[in-house]
Scaffold this motif. Structure first.
Motif, PDB file in Angstrom:
ATOM      1  N   PRO A 118       0.803  -1.234   0.000  1.00  0.00           N
ATOM      2  CA  PRO A 118       0.000   0.000   0.000  1.00  0.00           C
ATOM      3  C   PRO A 118       0.834   1.281   0.000  1.00  0.00           C
ATOM      4  CG  PRO A 118       0.083  -0.910   2.206  1.00  0.00           C
ATOM      5  CD  PRO A 118       0.792  -1.890   1.317  1.00  0.00           C
ATOM      6  N   GLN A 124      -6.040   4.149  -3.991  1.00  0.00           N
ATOM      7  CA  GLN A 124      -6.964   3.206  -3.364  1.00  0.00           C
ATOM      8  C   GLN A 124      -7.507   2.195  -4.373  1.00  0.00           C
ATOM      9  OE1 GLN A 124     -10.226   5.067  -1.324  1.00  0.00           O
ATOM     10  NE2 GLN A 124     -11.003   3.145  -0.467  1.00  0.00           N
ATOM     11  N   ASP A 125      -7.697   2.622  -5.623  1.00  0.00           N
ATOM     12  CA  ASP A 125      -8.301   1.720  -6.601  1.00  0.00           C
ATOM     13  C   ASP A 125      -7.368   0.588  -7.032  1.00  0.00           C
ATOM     14  OD1 ASP A 125      -6.501   3.073  -8.180  1.00  0.00           O
ATOM     15  OD2 ASP A 125      -7.972   3.797  -9.636  1.00  0.00           O
ATOM     16  N   LEU A 183      -5.824  -1.298  -4.621  1.00  0.00           N
ATOM     17  CA  LEU A 183      -5.782  -2.256  -3.520  1.00  0.00           C
ATOM     18  C   LEU A 183      -6.878  -3.314  -3.672  1.00  0.00           C
ATOM     19  CD1 LEU A 183      -5.130   0.121  -0.493  1.00  0.00           C
ATOM     20  CD2 LEU A 183      -3.479  -1.048  -1.958  1.00  0.00           C
ATOM     21  N   ASN A 216      -9.301  -6.706  -2.578  1.00  0.00           N
ATOM     22  CA  ASN A 216     -10.074  -7.104  -1.408  1.00  0.00           C
ATOM     23  C   ASN A 216      -9.331  -8.243  -0.709  1.00  0.00           C
ATOM     24  OD1 ASN A 216     -12.074  -8.912   0.027  1.00  0.00           O
ATOM     25  ND2 ASN A 216     -13.422  -7.203  -0.476  1.00  0.00           N
ATOM     26  N   PRO A 247      -4.952   7.716   5.386  1.00  0.00           N
ATOM     27  CA  PRO A 247      -6.356   7.326   5.175  1.00  0.00           C
ATOM     28  C   PRO A 247      -6.680   5.997   5.843  1.00  0.00           C
ATOM     29  CG  PRO A 247      -5.334   8.055   3.118  1.00  0.00           C
ATOM     30  CD  PRO A 247      -4.235   7.953   4.126  1.00  0.00           C
ATOM     31  N   ASP A 248      -7.908   5.881   6.320  1.00  0.00           N
ATOM     32  CA  ASP A 248      -8.329   4.653   6.996  1.00  0.00           C
ATOM     33  C   ASP A 248      -8.206   3.442   6.095  1.00  0.00           C
ATOM     34  OD1 ASP A 248      -8.876   5.912   9.366  1.00  0.00           O
ATOM     35  OD2 ASP A 248     -11.023   6.164   8.971  1.00  0.00           O
ATOM     36  N   TYR A 249      -8.459   3.602   4.795  1.00  0.00           N
ATOM     37  CA  TYR A 249      -8.380   2.444   3.900  1.00  0.00           C
ATOM     38  C   TYR A 249      -6.975   1.860   3.863  1.00  0.00           C
ATOM     39  CZ  TYR A 249      -6.095   5.012   0.026  1.00  0.00           C
ATOM     40  OH  TYR A 249      -5.215   5.708  -0.756  1.00  0.00           O
ATOM     41  N   VAL A 250      -5.967   2.714   4.019  1.00  0.00           N
ATOM     42  CA  VAL A 250      -4.585   2.242   4.018  1.00  0.00           C
ATOM     43  C   VAL A 250      -4.286   1.469   5.301  1.00  0.00           C
ATOM     44  CG1 VAL A 250      -2.151   2.920   3.990  1.00  0.00           C
ATOM     45  CG2 VAL A 250      -3.798   4.103   2.530  1.00  0.00           C
ATOM     46  N   LYS A 251      -4.749   2.013   6.437  1.00  0.00           N
ATOM     47  CA  LYS A 251      -4.516   1.337   7.720  1.00  0.00           C
ATOM     48  C   LYS A 251      -5.207  -0.026   7.745  1.00  0.00           C
ATOM     49  CE  LYS A 251      -4.039   5.558  10.493  1.00  0.00           C
ATOM     50  NZ  LYS A 251      -4.577   6.351  11.630  1.00  0.00           N
ATOM     51  N   LYS A 252      -6.451  -0.073   7.281  1.00  0.00           N
ATOM     52  CA  LYS A 252      -7.185  -1.337   7.276  1.00  0.00           C
ATOM     53  C   LYS A 252      -6.524  -2.355   6.360  1.00  0.00           C
ATOM     54  CE  LYS A 252     -11.702   0.695   8.394  1.00  0.00           C
ATOM     55  NZ  LYS A 252     -13.069   0.990   7.895  1.00  0.00           N
ATOM     56  N   TYR A 253      -6.106  -1.909   5.209  1.00  0.00           N
ATOM     57  CA  TYR A 253      -5.450  -2.816   4.259  1.00  0.00           C
ATOM     58  C   TYR A 253      -4.122  -3.318   4.833  1.00  0.00           C
ATOM     59  CZ  TYR A 253      -3.239  -4.501  -0.038  1.00  0.00           C
ATOM     60  OH  TYR A 253      -2.598  -5.276  -0.976  1.00  0.00           O
TER      61      TYR A 253
END
Length: 503
Positions: free
Chosen positions: A302, A312-313, A315, A317, A452-458
């Protein structure tokens, strides 16, 4: 007589006072069965019947006066044999927790990444090499490369091995210097260090091949690694276009086929992103077809080398990735030894030893050298001062900041020192995974930057969730002797190697 009225032998009470339940104990339950495992000393114990009795016995260890523990001495001996219980004074230290790096000590094995070209003819969408400090459109001079080899050969033991990895950017853009360095090693280094082993490897996109490439690869036994990110051109070219915006798929496949025709093996890996994830089964099959071994299915990082989040696009699932990799594993083709990254976890469990280090940086055996001669500890960390060991032109045998850099790396990646790993029961099996994404998150947080939260979650899912699921699957299968085997009639290929970093 009821259970509570039954008297547990006093000898059992005395024995239980000597022990405590291991702090590294992992308990897995499924369908009335129980798998117990010490994640530092990996000897999975399968309990098919009497799981409640076994759990009651474990609860009594260290404080037998609580209740009426089972009075089976053999049960507690089994616990002890499998390291589920340990003596009361056992500190259960992980290996290397008190590791003291001594840079002056000779090394038995080293890997040296030479950034031959900090430029590239492709423009991969997920490329980790940020414009600065990586893509400076510079080529490594021969003097820097020779100096790096000279000083590291002197640091090796009498029978030591040094792997020279020609890296980039695209290293073949500096092919003349690669050849000059190989000739220097063959004519000047090897004759005076006859017991030492020096080998060559090139990580290349294989979209360009010099006219004499095949001749040199054969003569000097150069191993090759390349990337193919799809079973067809559409997905691959979307991720790995040329600098001019064209596709690279046909060129790379044609060159792999040509090399195979010359009897040259090519290791192939695939980086899984959002746009090629739905084709992962076909990609795995295509990779097995290309290599004759198996599949390297690595999740995209990431972050780039400047510790900035990628789009983000790109990454994928993670939940789908986990399900798909487990399904490929369950099919038995390729076998578990040939599916990266699950094969590395399988080796660790089967090897019987957990470890607190999921990265080679704290050993100081990986040197990444840029065109100026600056030496870093990982290809992802080029340009970051805290991971800079020094310069190849430093005085003395060791680099000027080597000890400090290695010590810093140890504190950053050792799971007993890592904030997010300390209390995790999986830590010695997972070993913290590759720490690069986590280090990037922490570095940005220290600088007050918003991640961004999406990076932390990933990042969490890539480093922790995937590993835990794979480990749990493998522990159950090893304990129950149900590891999938290849379908009848399928040969068992050579084992897939761990791909050279980064992936």
């Amino acid at each position: 007589m009821s259970r509570t009225e039954t008297q547990t032998p006093k000898t059992i009470f005395r024995e239980l006072e000597k022990y405590k339940v291991s702090k590294n104990l992992l308990r897995l339950e499924k369908d009335g069965q129980l798998v117990l495992c010490n994640t530092l000393h990996v000897m999975p114990l399968l309990v098919t019947q009497g799981a409640d009795v076994v759990k009651s016995a474990l609860d009594a260890v260290g404080h037998p006066s609580n209740g009426n523990p089972p009075g089976d001495a053999q049960l507690y001996e089994t616990f002890h044999t499998h390291h589920l219980i340990v003596t009361a004074d056992d500190e259960e230290k992980a290996p290397y927790i008190d590791f003291q790096y001594k840079p002056e000590e000779r090394k038995a094995g080293m890997t040296m990444y030479l950034l031959m070209s900090q430029d590239c003819n492709l423009r991969c969408r997920y490329c980790f090499a940020h414009e600065f400090p990586y893509r400076q459109k510079e080529h490594m001079p021969l003097a820097v490369a020779k100096r790096a080899v000279d000083r590291n050969v002197r640091r090796m033991t009498a029978n030591g091995s040094l792997s020279l990895v020609f890296f980039g950017g695209e290293p073949l853009m500096n092919w003349p210097v690669i050849k000059d360095l190989i000739l220097y090693v063959e004519s000047d280094i090897k004759p005076t260090h006859k017991k030492k082993t020096l080998s060559y490897h090139i990580t290349t996109n294989l979209s360009i091949l010099p006219d004499d490439f095949v001749e040199w690869v054969k003569k000097y036994k150069i191993t090759l690694l390349t990337d193919v990110d799809g079973h067809r051109a559409e997905e691959h070219n979307m991720l790995r276009p040329t600098a001019q915006g064209g596709g690279s798929y046909e060129m790379i496949l044609a060159n792999i086929a040509m090399l195979h025709g010359e009897g040259i093996d090519v290791e192939v890996r695939s980086t899984i992103c959002a746009c090629n994830q739905e084709h992962i089964y076909r990609i795995a099959a295509a990779m097995k077809e290309l290599t004759g071994t198996g599949a390297v299915l690595e999740l995209v990082s990431p972050f780039d080398s400047s510790q900035q989040p990628i789009a983000q696009d790109l990454l994928p699932n993670i939940d789908r990735y986990i399900e798909d990799v487990v399904a490929i594993y369950r099919s038995g083709s390729p076998p578990v030894e040939n599916i990266f990254p699950i094969n590395k976890l399988f080796e660790k469990i089967r090897g019987g030893q957990g470890t607190p280090l999921g990265c080679g940086m704290p050993w100081g055996n990986i040197h990444v050298i840029d065109h100026r001669g600056d030496v870093y500890m990982c290809t992802y960390l080029v340009g970051q001062e805290e991971y800079k060991m020094g310069n190849v032109f430093d005085d003395g045998v060791t680099y000027s900041h080597e000890k400090e850099a290695v010590r810093n790396a140890l504190m950053q990646v050792h799971v007993d020192h890592t904030r997010s790993c300390k209390s995790c029961s999986w830590k010695y099996l997972c070993s913290g995974h590759c720490p690069i994404a986590r280090l990037a998150v922490e570095a940005n947080e220290r600088q007050g930057k918003n991640i961004p939260d999406y990076v932390k979650k990933y990042t969490f899912a890539k480093s922790c969730k995937a590993n835990r699921t794979f480990l749990q699957t493998l522990l159950w299968d090893l304990a129950t002797n149900t590891v999938p085997v290849p379908p009848a009639g399928k040969g068992r290929p050579d084992q897939v190697k761990e791909p050279a970093c980064p992936v």
